[in-house]
Design an enzyme around this catalytic site. Structure first.
Site, short mmCIF file in Angstrom:
data_model
loop_
_atom_site.label_atom_id
_atom_site.label_comp_id
_atom_site.label_asym_id
_atom_site.label_seq_id
_atom_site.Cartn_x
_atom_site.Cartn_y
_atom_site.Cartn_z
N LEU A 361 42.79 -54.86 57.15
CA LEU A 361 42.10 -55.72 56.19
C LEU A 361 42.94 -55.93 54.95
O LEU A 361 42.82 -56.93 54.26
CB LEU A 361 40.77 -55.08 55.77
CG LEU A 361 39.69 -54.98 56.83
CD1 LEU A 361 38.54 -54.14 56.32
CD2 LEU A 361 39.19 -56.37 57.19
N GLY A 362 43.78 -54.95 54.64
CA GLY A 362 44.60 -55.09 53.45
C GLY A 362 45.35 -53.81 53.18
O GLY A 362 45.08 -52.77 53.80
N GLY A 364 47.33 -51.66 49.74
CA GLY A 364 47.59 -51.67 48.31
C GLY A 364 48.20 -50.36 47.91
O GLY A 364 48.66 -49.60 48.76
N PHE A 366 47.00 -47.63 47.16
CA PHE A 366 46.39 -46.41 47.66
C PHE A 366 46.41 -46.28 49.18
O PHE A 366 45.93 -45.29 49.71
CB PHE A 366 44.95 -46.31 47.17
CG PHE A 366 44.86 -45.94 45.73
CD1 PHE A 366 45.60 -44.89 45.22
CD2 PHE A 366 44.04 -46.65 44.88
CE1 PHE A 366 45.52 -44.54 43.89
CE2 PHE A 366 43.95 -46.29 43.54
CZ PHE A 366 44.68 -45.25 43.04
N GLY A 367 46.88 -47.25 49.87
CA GLY A 367 46.92 -47.09 51.32
C GLY A 367 46.46 -48.34 52.05
O GLY A 367 46.25 -49.39 51.45
N ARG A 368 46.34 -48.21 53.36
CA ARG A 368 45.98 -49.35 54.19
C ARG A 368 44.52 -49.26 54.61
O ARG A 368 44.01 -48.19 54.86
CB ARG A 368 46.87 -49.37 55.44
CG ARG A 368 48.32 -49.70 55.11
CD ARG A 368 49.27 -49.16 56.15
NE ARG A 368 49.37 -50.02 57.33
CZ ARG A 368 50.14 -51.09 57.42
NH1 ARG A 368 50.87 -51.46 56.38
NH2 ARG A 368 50.19 -51.80 58.52
N VAL A 369 43.88 -50.41 54.70
CA VAL A 369 42.46 -50.44 55.04
C VAL A 369 42.27 -51.20 56.35
O VAL A 369 42.80 -52.30 56.52
CB VAL A 369 41.63 -51.14 53.95
CG1 VAL A 369 40.14 -50.99 54.23
CG2 VAL A 369 41.96 -50.58 52.60
N ASP A 480 39.95 -47.71 37.92
CA ASP A 480 40.77 -48.76 38.53
C ASP A 480 39.95 -50.03 38.76
O ASP A 480 39.95 -50.59 39.85
CB ASP A 480 41.40 -48.25 39.83
CG ASP A 480 42.71 -48.97 40.16
OD1 ASP A 480 43.19 -49.74 39.28
OD2 ASP A 480 43.24 -48.79 41.27
#
Ligand SMILES: *[C@@H]1O[C@H](CO)[C@@H](O)[C@H](O)[C@H]1NC(C)=O
Ligand SMILES: *[C@@H]1O[C@H](CO)[C@@H](O)[C@H](O)[C@H]1NC(C)=O
Ligand SMILES: *[C@@H]1O[C@H](CO)[C@@H](O)[C@H](O)[C@H]1NC(C)=O
Ligand SMILES: *[C@@H]1O[C@H](CO)[C@@H](O)[C@H](O)[C@H]1NC(C)=O
Ligand SMILES: *[C@@H]1O[C@H](CO)[C@@H](O)[C@H](O)[C@H]1NC(C)=O
Ligand SMILES: *[C@@H]1O[C@H](CO)[C@@H](O)[C@H](O)[C@H]1NC(C)=O
Length: 683
Positions: A361-362, A364, A366-369, A480
């Protein structure tokens, strides 16, 4: 003559018969024994069912289910009017139960069974998992419940003060037990306590006796065929006269959560007058065969079978070992209490089709979703994979994350649970079908959001921030807030996501150097300086977000003219020049409510004031957005606060403090922006 006498006495006789019938009926209702449930009339609810052999199956191993079974007639408990039998609250009951975990989760399972005395047979809105089908988060603990229960709970829930493993507890209107104990029984022959495991799958018996005269409740547990131990497991004084109403139903409520087991009642005896009759063990239905207890009569088949199985196992054995490795997790002792919030890696792997690119999904800072569908419930989820090697602080962090799983607000993305592997943490969230807000704001390939939609999202997210800051049991600093952390559900409600995540980097870092967590462009000046996140630094970031939403651009756009690079400063300058509406997103083409647009822009400027003390509080911010404070009349002069003397902030002050791992913006840009925003505009 004689005939008339008989005729005359008929009504009397009938009256007598009716009274007799009533007494007999009452007796039937006040006392019953079920050695198995074949053909019995029970009120079943949820996934409860009576199996052909008479076994009452409250739940199977499907996750997050409820199964309830009640004696279908109300019993008279606290009858205030006169009555023939007894108006005492005393009762006595015993039943044989079994909790059989699914084999792959062996030996752990859940969630539990509760013997229940309740004003109703069904409870719409009751929750599974730790609520055992009795209550939900909002009804748990209310004295208006009038529910008494004895829970056989296989999984501890920290929320209810349960710390160790399985337990037996006495509950009055509340799953936080009045008293509880680990499952055990007093073995009279050996003169000592023996502990029991609720999840062996073997049948056990529970006796519950309440004596109204001295208000003592005894709860006694034992393996099925043992005699009733002479000493109860729990003996507690409790006054049920304020709990039990005149008319109550008795039965069982049971649930599964992330951990499941098939939960059965084999037989049940109940009495409101004296001790409940004993069950006849020979008549009880048997449990479905478990694979480990194969009977020896099949030996002649089993031996050749073993040979075949051996051959089969040795060939794909290597693959099996690899598969085990693939699903390997880390689970430590302290995590036991988080059982319900813990997902298995295997389930998450299957849910995301092996973390396929297609499900991404995306990604960033902080990591991958990944998008996923949980195999057990078909529930759509988003799984965030964060690489994290630091063991230090992991316990605090996971504890915090789990406690944040209890946050409930319609504008927060619900955190469902987590999983840990070597060097990796996985967080499971509700899936948000419309993705993140930044795509709608900044990408021309996405449909434009109308002003009405934007304002609705803004108000929703502001109320979520207020909930985090002021309305929950603890103050939660988000740290954040930004457009890419605002997600849109199916109805385009804004939902704030990733709360608490920023702290992961805090915990993981070396304590002697405080790192600033957050995203470049949204970091309040004092946060960059001191590293201390507060509700006010969240308000600052929210101010930036408001401006993004109204202006349809990023907080920093280095390719623009120098006076336009920093969004907040640019809007402030426009305000000073009396042309604040010039900042409105050109994609709206003027289609907005002027008062609202002006208010959002001005509020954004106020919230991004470089001096924390001059920013509105979260509550004031929400009041502005709700129109309860009129901001349009605020003269610009009162907004401009002279900063005397400006602290001499140079770019080197920031250099070491910004995490270099951020993909979004470079370090040099940030130090540059912070310096400028303090020195310019004079907010
Ligand atoms: C259950 O009851 C039905 C009739 O009500 C009977 O046919 C059946 O044999 C019974 N089963 C057992 C296991 O007793
Ligand atoms: C559990 O029972 C429900 C309803 O009876 C059924 O839909 C489901 O498939 C069952 N699950 C398992 C694991 O047998
Ligand atoms: C909790 O349960 C009550 C009644 O049992 C119900 O009215 C309410 O909607 C439920 N709340 C939630 C959040 O499910
Ligand atoms: C057995 O357990 C009961 C209840 O937990 C406790 O009160 C009692 O002291 C124990 N007795 C022995 C001999 O350990
Ligand atoms: C409860 O247990 C205590 C202690 O063993 C015993 O004296 C009492 O008679 C019991 N009461 C009932 C109602 O079983
Ligand atoms: C139970 O009965 C007693 C005596 O009549 C009364 O005081 C009490 O309020 C009743 N409790 C409930 C829950 O109705």
């Amino acid at each position: 003559m004689a005939a008339t006498a008989v005729l005359r006495s008929i009504p009397v006789l009938m009256l007598f018969l009716m009274c007799l019938e009533q007494i007999v009926l009452s007796q039937v209702e006040n006392q019953f024994v079920f050695n198995g449930f074949n053909g019995t009339n029970l009120h079943l609810d949820g996934i409860a069912e009576i199996q052909p052999n008479g076994l009452l199956k409250l739940t199977n191993t499907t996750k997050r289910q409820i199964g309830r079974a009640f004696f279908p007639f109300p019993l008279k408990f606290n009858r205030s009017s006169t009555n023939y039998i007894s108006d005492s609250l005393s009762f006595s009951t015993n039943f044989v139960f079994a909790m059989v975990p699914a084999e792959e989760t062996n030996p752990r399972g859940g969630h539990g069974i509760a013997f229940t005395i309740s004003p109703t047979m069904e409870v719409p809105g009751a929750a599974p998992t730790q609520y055992l089908g009795l209550f939900n988060a909002s009804t748990n603990g209310l004295s208006s419940n009038h529910v008494f229960a004895v829970e056989l709970d296989a999984v501890p829930t920290a929320e209810f003060g349960e710390i160790s493993g399985g337990h037996v507890g006495i509950d009055v209107n509340n799953l936080r037990s009045l008293e509880s104990a680990p499952p055990a029984y007093f073995a009279d022959d050996e003169g000592g306590n023996k502990s029991l495991d609720l999840l062996t799958g073997n049948p056990m018996q529970l006796w519950i006796d309440y004596e109204d005269d001295n208000k003592v409740l005894n709860v006694t547990l034992a393996p099925m065929r043992s005699n009733k131990p002479s000493r109860p497991l729990l003996s507690t004084s409790v006054d049920l006269s304020t709990v039990l109403l005149d008319s109550m139903y008795v039965g069982f409520s049971s649930s599964t959560g992330e951990l499941t087991s098939s939960q059965y009642i084999l037989g049940w005896s109940f009495s409101k007058i004296g001790k409940a009759e004993s069950l006849d063990y020979t008549k009880l239905p048997s449990l479905p065969h478990q694979s480990k207890s194969k009977s020896s009569s099949n030996l002649q088949i089993i031996i050749p079978l073993i040979a075949v199985v051996f051959l089969l196992v040795t060939i794909p054995g290597g693959a099996y070992v690899i598969r085990m490795k693939k699903y390997e997790e880390i689970q430590e002792e302290w995590e036991k209490e988080f059982g319900p919030q813990r997902f298995s890696f295997k389930d998450l792997y299957k849910a995301t089709k092996g973390f396929k690119e297609k499900e991404l999904l995306g990604s960033g800072g902080f990591g991958r979703v990944y998008r996923g569908v949980l195999p057990s419930s078909n529930e759509q989820v988003a799984v965030k994979r964060i690489s994290h090697d630091s063991r230090q602080g992991m316990k605090e962090f996971v504890t915090e994350i789990v406690s944040m799983g209890r946050l409930r607000h319609r504008n927060l993305v619900q955190l469902l649970g987590y999983c840990r592997r070597k060097g990796e943490l996985l967080l499971v969230y509700d899936y948000m079908p419309n993705g993140s807000l930044d795509k709608f704001l900044f990408s021309n390939s996405m449909p434009n959001l109308s002003w009405g939609q934007r304002f609705w999202i803004l108000k929703g997210v502001a109320s979520a921030l207020l909930y985090l800051h002021e309305e929950w049991e603890q103050v939660v600093i988000h740290r954040d807030v930004k457009a890419s952390n605002i997600l849109l559900d199916a109805n385009f409600n804004g939902r704030l996501g990733d709360f608490g995540l920023a702290k992961l980097y805090d915990h993981g870092s070396n304590p002697s150097t405080t790192r600033v967590v957050g995203t470049v462009g949204y970091i309040a000046p004092e946060l960059a300086r001191t590293g201390k996140a507060t509700t006010s630094t969240d308000v600052f970031a929210f101010g930036i977000f408001m401006l993004e939403l109204a202006c349809g651009r990023n907080p920093l756009e280095p390719q623009l003219e120098s006076e336009e690079i920093i969004l907040a400063d640019w809007v402030c300058e426009l305000w000073k020049a009396g042309a604040i509406l010039g900042a409105a997103d050109p994609r709206l083409e003027g289609n907005y409510v002027t008062d609202e647009m002006e208010m959002v822009l001005k509020l954004g400027v106020l919230c991004t004031n470089p001096i924390a003390a001059n920013r509105p509080s979260t509550r004031q911010m929400v009041q502005h957005l709700d129109g309860n404070i009129n901001l349009l009349d605020i003269p610009l002069d009162s907004v401009r606060i002279d900063i005397t003397p400006v602290e001499n902030v140079t770019s080197t002050d920031f250099a070491g403090s910004i995490p270099t791992s951020y993909e979004e913006n470079s370090i040099s840009l940030h130090s540059f922006s912070s310096t400028i925003s303090i020195l310019s505009c004079g907010r």
